[in-house]
Motif scaffolding. Structure first.
Motif, PDB file in Angstrom:
ATOM      1  N   ARG A  77       0.870  -1.181   0.000  1.00  0.00           N
ATOM      2  CA  ARG A  77       0.000   0.000   0.000  1.00  0.00           C
ATOM      3  C   ARG A  77       0.905   1.228   0.000  1.00  0.00           C
ATOM      4  O   ARG A  77       1.859   1.326   0.774  1.00  0.00           O
ATOM      5  CB  ARG A  77      -0.912   0.002   1.238  1.00  0.00           C
ATOM      6  N   TYR A 211      -0.965  -3.321  -7.370  1.00  0.00           N
ATOM      7  CA  TYR A 211      -0.942  -3.993  -6.066  1.00  0.00           C
ATOM      8  C   TYR A 211      -2.348  -3.922  -5.450  1.00  0.00           C
ATOM      9  O   TYR A 211      -2.941  -2.831  -5.345  1.00  0.00           O
ATOM     10  CB  TYR A 211       0.093  -3.338  -5.137  1.00  0.00           C
ATOM     11  N   LYS A 219     -11.437  -3.487  -1.170  1.00  0.00           N
ATOM     12  CA  LYS A 219     -10.686  -3.792   0.048  1.00  0.00           C
ATOM     13  C   LYS A 219     -10.449  -2.524   0.871  1.00  0.00           C
ATOM     14  O   LYS A 219     -11.380  -1.953   1.409  1.00  0.00           O
ATOM     15  CB  LYS A 219      -9.392  -4.530  -0.295  1.00  0.00           C
ATOM     16  N   LYS A 220      -9.218  -2.034   0.894  1.00  0.00           N
ATOM     17  CA  LYS A 220      -8.920  -0.951   1.818  1.00  0.00           C
ATOM     18  C   LYS A 220      -9.473   0.399   1.340  1.00  0.00           C
ATOM     19  O   LYS A 220      -9.537   1.352   2.097  1.00  0.00           O
ATOM     20  CB  LYS A 220      -7.407  -0.868   2.054  1.00  0.00           C
ATOM     21  N   HIS A 239     -10.745  -2.736  11.235  1.00  0.00           N
ATOM     22  CA  HIS A 239      -9.695  -3.555  10.608  1.00  0.00           C
ATOM     23  C   HIS A 239      -9.488  -4.772  11.505  1.00  0.00           C
ATOM     24  O   HIS A 239      -8.563  -4.813  12.308  1.00  0.00           O
ATOM     25  CB  HIS A 239      -8.419  -2.701  10.527  1.00  0.00           C
ATOM     26  N   SER A 262      -1.289  -4.662   9.871  1.00  0.00           N
ATOM     27  CA  SER A 262      -0.984  -5.641   8.838  1.00  0.00           C
ATOM     28  C   SER A 262       0.317  -6.375   9.162  1.00  0.00           C
ATOM     29  O   SER A 262       1.267  -5.749   9.643  1.00  0.00           O
ATOM     30  CB  SER A 262      -0.819  -4.945   7.491  1.00  0.00           C
ATOM     31  N   ASP A 281      -9.977  -9.707   7.956  1.00  0.00           N
ATOM     32  CA  ASP A 281      -9.456  -8.355   7.677  1.00  0.00           C
ATOM     33  C   ASP A 281     -10.399  -7.187   7.986  1.00  0.00           C
ATOM     34  O   ASP A 281      -9.974  -6.221   8.591  1.00  0.00           O
ATOM     35  CB  ASP A 281      -9.006  -8.285   6.213  1.00  0.00           C
ATOM     36  N   PHE A 303      -6.931 -12.123   1.283  1.00  0.00           N
ATOM     37  CA  PHE A 303      -5.749 -11.666   0.534  1.00  0.00           C
ATOM     38  C   PHE A 303      -4.645 -11.676   1.591  1.00  0.00           C
ATOM     39  O   PHE A 303      -4.407 -10.682   2.269  1.00  0.00           O
ATOM     40  CB  PHE A 303      -6.032 -10.273  -0.030  1.00  0.00           C
ATOM     41  N   ARG A 379       1.653 -12.534  -1.491  1.00  0.00           N
ATOM     42  CA  ARG A 379       0.306 -12.836  -0.961  1.00  0.00           C
ATOM     43  C   ARG A 379      -0.321 -14.049  -1.627  1.00  0.00           C
ATOM     44  O   ARG A 379       0.125 -14.506  -2.681  1.00  0.00           O
ATOM     45  CB  ARG A 379      -0.607 -11.628  -1.242  1.00  0.00           C
ATOM     46  N   ALA A 441       3.870  -4.597   4.597  1.00  0.00           N
ATOM     47  CA  ALA A 441       2.562  -4.433   3.942  1.00  0.00           C
ATOM     48  C   ALA A 441       2.416  -3.032   3.356  1.00  0.00           C
ATOM     49  O   ALA A 441       1.542  -2.776   2.535  1.00  0.00           O
ATOM     50  CB  ALA A 441       1.434  -4.712   4.919  1.00  0.00           C
ATOM     51  N   PHE A 459      -5.949   3.821   7.574  1.00  0.00           N
ATOM     52  CA  PHE A 459      -7.209   3.884   6.827  1.00  0.00           C
ATOM     53  C   PHE A 459      -8.174   4.939   7.361  1.00  0.00           C
ATOM     54  O   PHE A 459      -9.303   5.063   6.891  1.00  0.00           O
ATOM     55  CB  PHE A 459      -7.898   2.506   6.878  1.00  0.00           C
TER      56      PHE A 459
HETATM   57  C1  OXD Z   1      -3.328  -4.842   4.692  1.00  0.00           C
HETATM   58  C2  OXD Z   1      -4.021  -5.970   4.079  1.00  0.00           C
HETATM   59  O1  OXD Z   1      -3.789  -4.381   5.730  1.00  0.00           O
HETATM   60  O2  OXD Z   1      -3.678  -6.363   2.963  1.00  0.00           O
HETATM   61  O3  OXD Z   1      -2.312  -4.411   4.153  1.00  0.00           O
HETATM   62  O4  OXD Z   1      -4.922  -6.514   4.703  1.00  0.00           O
END
Ligand code: OXD
Ligand code: MN
Length: 614
Positions: A77, A211, A219-220, A239, A262, A281, A303, A379, A441, A459
């Motif tokens: 990330r 990525y 996701k995020k 999270h 992470s 997650d 993931f 991953r 991560a 986040f």
């Molecule tokens: C992260 C994930 O937090 O992939 O990076 O879950």
């Protein structure tokens, strides 16, 4: 660009806002083709083929397995390139990366202009959370990456039918992703990588990246939109993992949620042998009719970080990764069409294909660093349903009742392996004080201590004060779960004080505490286990002798370190705005308890046996 068959799929939704969005971004990105996918088996197969046709994935020798690579500079990330867009005098906490909304939108729209030329735009519909549930949020994904589409088909529940039932509502999230110019199938313009989060319109744009943490909208990126939505309402988006703990012979399931930064053991906790997994997650948590706390997994897949997954430490995941099923590996090492990763407890080949291309031991990357055989953030992507320990409530639209919350960090010096908070407010303080060392991560240096409240700082899109306040409010209006903190990473002389597998013992102790089966020792920072109980657990579960010395080293209260940590935490919160007074009260009370113990025992580090005499 869109043929009649695809147009009909859009029209069936009866939602003008969906059509407007698709038209707007197809005009801007200028793809040569638009494909609308409904999540039917036929459409899923279309994506399964497209990933190979586009060379975004390659087949491996085990049936169903494939591998995807991201670019050398696209392996995590990217916090620097990720911004929350703000207008006027809106402000967020110091640690959150923000940008001026108008300027950033202008910038990203110019980067998106023609970005899909010669490519195929995929339009997909998903449901965050179980379908037909009051927790659920519909989401629209637009992407030119078949890998993103393939990943989402595995990790998320399909939502085309949910969209049909929305009566044209605009109340959904949308994500537009473009890989940008490709070289050897990976995004090449990494300097122009941008991930912009626009809370005002519930949308996120991400360009020049593949990525998954940057590109998979659901996701995020969706997590950030959901945090914003939850914090303007009366629920939580966290999270966290969600698991059912089932102690042998006791015929009961107790559900636990856990927030860990992470790469700090979140997935492997949810996968401890003998227990059930619901999610690893992201969760939505809401109050049930009886005032209790319920949670759903936003996702239906994982993931997960593959480093150190081996038959000894993570037998369930390992078995899943080496047997036939639909599975995407990313950024591992491939030799003879077989996957290899760091810490798999197998000798790795000296050469193969990895995230840097053709690789040999000792190769140096474009940044001058030695290239490891596989990336540390490599991953795997699988469906939870594929796991032998998937919980029966995975898709339950009502969620599951949460009895325990754990906050865990990577903390070599301070916190004992497991501590129970005094009450909900103290638990919120524990979560809000979480510190952890950075991991791979995210892009940037690993091993740097960072304040990571509730493991969510990366986040957070609302001010920290508002976020903490929402937790306090949520707990006081709910019959809250018991909050614990764990630390699997305590060290002495640079050596871990615990085996990786010890986390099962802490888990069973917490479960027993919830059911009032164990006593505990009161210390200034919370309740810790009694030696005899842990010794009994180690013997019953691992047939292992747990010594008084090991217990004493692990559970001593390091008063000086704890006071220093409090100091750091207090400084951070004093620089924030609108932090609830309750949090400062908790800081003061914890400091007083620690100082009193320091005086009473006249020691910097106090043995748990001292506290047990009280
Ligand atoms: C992260 C994930 O937090 O992939 O990076 O879950
Ligand atoms: Mn995560």
């Amino acid at each position: 660009m869109m043929d009649e068959k695809n147009r009909a799929k859009l029209d069936k939704l009866n939602n003008q806002y969906v059509i407007d969005i698709v038209e707007r971004y197809s005009k801007l990105c200028k793809p040569s083709k638009i494909t609308v996918l409904t999540g039917s088996e036929e459409d899923k197969n279309y994506i399964r083929e497209l990933v190979f046709k586009n060379k975004e994935e390659a087949r491996l020798s085990t049936p169903g397995h494939s591998v995807h690579f991201d670019g050398y500079y696209d392996q995590g990330r990217d916090k620097e390139k990720t911004k929350v867009l703000l207008s006027g005098d809106e402000r967020l906490s110091k640690s959150i990366n923000t940008g001026d909304r108008d300027k950033c939108l202008e910038e990203i729209f110019s980067l998106m202009d023609g970005i899909m030329k010669g490519r195929e735009m995929l339009v997909m519909f998903f449901c965050l959370g179980p379908t037909g549930s009051r927790f659920a949020i519909p989401a629209l994904q637009i992407t030119d990456s078949a890998y993103v589409a393939h990943s989402e088909n595995i990790i998320y529940r399909q939502g085309y039918e949910e969209f049909k039932h929305m009566n044209g509502s605009k109340d959904f999230f949308h994500f537009v992703h473009a890989s940008g110019e490709l070289e050897n199938s990976v995004s090449r313009n990494h300097e122009n990588k941008r991930i912009y989060i626009d809370l005002k319109e519930n949308r996120v744009f991400s360009v020049n990246t593949q990525y998954a943490g940057n590109s998979v909208g659901l996701k995020k990126l969706a997590m950030r939109l959901a945090i914003n939505k939850a914090n303007h309402s009366d629920w939580l988006c966290e999270h966290m993992f969600l698991m059912g703990v089932e102690p042998e012979g006791k015929k009961r399931t107790t559900y636990f949620c856990g927030a860990f930064p992470s790469a700090c053991g979140k997935t492997s906790t949810a996968m401890i042998p003998g227990q059930k997994i619901v999610g690893d997650d992201i969760l939505y948590l809401r109050r049930g009719a009886d005032g209790k706390m319920f949670a759903v997994n936003v996702e239906q897949g994982i993931f997960g970080i593959i480093q150190d997954v081996n038959p000894i430490d993570d037998p369930l995941i390992y078995h899943t990764l080496v047997t036939p099923r639909e599975l995407i590996f990313s950024n591992i090492l491939v030799a003879d069409n077989n996957p290899y990763w760091l810490g798999m407890e197998k000798t790795l080949p000296e050469a193969g294909i990895n995230y840097a291309g053709h690789w040999k031991t000792g190769n140096i990357g474009p940044d001058g660093n030695e290239i490891l055989p596989a990336h540390k953030n490599a991953r795997y992507t699988i469906k939870i349903q594929e796991l032998p320990n998937a919980d029966v409530n995975l898709h339950n639209p009502d969620g599951v009742l949460v009895s325990v919350i754990i906050y865990g960090g990577r903390d070599p010096h301070t916190s004992p392996p497991v501590v129970q908070s005094f009450d909900w407010q103290h638990g919120v303080f524990i979560g809000a004080s979480l510190e952890s060392e950075t991991t791979s991560a995210t892009i940037g240096q690993a091993g740097v201590r960072k304040h990571d409240p509730m493991a969510i700082i990366d986040f957070l899109v609302v001010p920290l004060g508002a976020y903490i306040n929402n937790h306090l409010k949520f707990g006081s209006a709910t019959k809250p779960p018991i909050v614990f903190t764990t630390n699997y990473f305590l060290k002495e002389n640079d050596k871990y004080l615990n085996e990786k597998t010890d986390k099962k013992i802490w888990l069973l102790w917490m479960e027993g505490r919830f059911h009032n089966e164990y006593g505990a020792i009161k210390t200034p920072i919370g309740f810790i286990p009694k030696f005899e109980d842990l010794r009994g657990l180690f013997k019953a579960v691992f047939k292992k002798e747990y010594s008084r010395e090991a217990y004493e080293r692990q559970f001593s209260i390091k008063i000086t370190n704890l006071l220093e940590k409090l100091e750091r935490i207090e400084t951070i919160y004093k620089e924030e705005h609108d932090i609830p007074q309750e949090l400062f009260d908790q800081i003061h009370q914890q400091r007083e308890r620690l100082l009193k113990a320091k005086e009473k025992y006249a020691k910097e580090v106090v043995s748990p046996f001292e506290f047990s005499k009280n």
